[in-house]
Design an enzyme around this catalytic site. Structure first.
Site, PDB file in Angstrom:
ATOM      1  N   SER A  47      20.681  15.040  26.936  1.00 15.34           N
ATOM      2  CA  SER A  47      21.626  14.544  25.941  1.00 15.34           C
ATOM      3  C   SER A  47      21.014  13.567  24.956  1.00 15.34           C
ATOM      4  O   SER A  47      21.507  13.428  23.831  1.00 15.34           O
ATOM      5  CB  SER A  47      22.814  13.874  26.647  1.00 15.34           C
ATOM      6  N   HIS A 254      25.017   6.303  24.832  1.00 14.53           N
ATOM      7  CA  HIS A 254      24.057   7.180  24.163  1.00 14.53           C
ATOM      8  C   HIS A 254      23.819   6.658  22.743  1.00 14.53           C
ATOM      9  O   HIS A 254      24.667   5.965  22.170  1.00 14.53           O
ATOM     10  CB  HIS A 254      24.569   8.618  24.082  1.00 14.53           C
TER      11      HIS A 254
END
Length: 339
Positions: A47, A254
């Protein structure tokens, strides 16, 4: 009739000249059809490479969450590389081997990869550490992850890197690390990372990066460490390049759009291409324009990608905290009133 014929010839000449000039422009415009025929670049990994956190993803029939705002797309657009964007949210080393390496060949010119965080169970560790101290075994979760990183991950990465080199013998390979998530502050509601929790989580990122760097060096690959570049841009910093607790929750922890644009893109592009890429507005626009074509390219891999399970942080809920409080004899309402 002669006058009309002469004017037609003039118009034809002007039209041909315009077409020729347009063709020249297309040949150099980032993200244009002509530019798309550039040198082959394959983006592998998890990711942190696919672009989770940017909130904008191509429609490729998978849950990989590939973003045209992620650094692979930005680098490819700036350099007119032909990108095969195989990185996928949730990928572990085995997923890269089983689902992504088939994109490599002897003609592949550039490769980037980030992987290892999911193998160490980092989403589960962050989930545990986000709990209040009375409900959490953050130290135990971190210790388990660090044991895996020390004892198991080096062999897995070594085997993976060997297979990448065999599949893409002529490629420049850049291995990309992970930033520290925290700088001593947790400003998000309903997470309770203590400074001590944040410190050991950051220590785990350092250990993961050091392990990855060692195996990358042994394979003859270039390793890039994002920690210094992201310093001052962690969760809750004044200018965040990493999302804190977010809605939707899978965006949490993230790199965001700025993190990919200003953090990862210049960092990764320097060893990959020989010079730092600046993701200017025109480069970003060119990258976004490649979305439909990239989605069509990735749909042929959708059956493989569906076997990859996203690894998502699970924030504490009132219901889950109440169960834990009941088990430990904690008056949750009273505790929440003071925290």
């Amino acid at each position: 009739m002669n006058v009309i014929f002469r004017l037609s010839k003039v118009r034809l000449a002007v039209s041909l000249t315009s077409i020729a000039l347009l063709g020249v422009g297309l040949a150099v415009a980032p993200g244009s059809p002509a530019a798309a025929a550039g040198e082959p670049y394959v983006a592998l990994g998890d990711s942190y490479s696919s672009g989770v956190g940017t909130r904008s993803y191509i429609n490729d029939g998978s849950e990989c969450k590939r973003s045209t705002l992620a650094y692979p797309s930005l680098v490819a657009a700036a350099k007119s590389y032909s990108l095969n964007f195989r990185a996928c949210s949730g990928a572990v080393v085995a997923d890269v081997v089983n689902s992504q390496l088939s994109a490599l060949s002897s003609s592949t010119r550039y490769v980037t990869i980030s992987v290892g965080g999911n193998d160490a169970g980092f989403a589960d560790v962050i989930t545990e550490c986000a709990l209040p101290a009375w409900a959490s075994d953050c130290a135990g979760a971190v210790a388990g992850a660090q044991s895996y990183i020390r004892n198991t991950l080096p062999g897995s990465l070594g085997t993976l890197y060997s297979r990448i080199r065999s599949a893409a013998p002529n490629a420049k390979v850049v291995v990309v690390g992970y930033p520290k998530l925290f700088m001593g502050e947790d400003c998000n509601a309903f997470t309770w990372f203590s400074p001590e929790d944040e410190a050991i989580l950051n220590d785990t990122a350092v250990l993961l990066n050091n392990t990855t760097a060692s195996r990358a060096s042994a394979a003859g690959f270039t390793y890039v460490n994002p920690i210094s570049r992201f310093t001052g841009h962690a969760v809750c910093d004044d200018v965040e390049w990493i999302n804190g607790l977010s809605n939707p929750v899978e965006e949490s922890y993230h790199a965001n759009t700025a993190g990919h644009r200003d953090g990862y893109t210049p960092l990764v592009s320097t060893p990959l291409t020989g010079a730092a890429v600046t993701a200017s507005p025109s480069v970003v626009a060119a990258a976004e324009a490649t979305g439909p074509a990239q989605a069509a390219k990735q749909r042929k891999y959708a059956a493989l990608d569906r076997h990859i399970e996203p690894k998502v942080f699970q924030p504490p809920t009132r219901e889950s905290l109440q169960k834990l409080a009941d088990q430990r004899g904690i008056d949750l309402d009273a505790w929440l009133a003071t925290h």
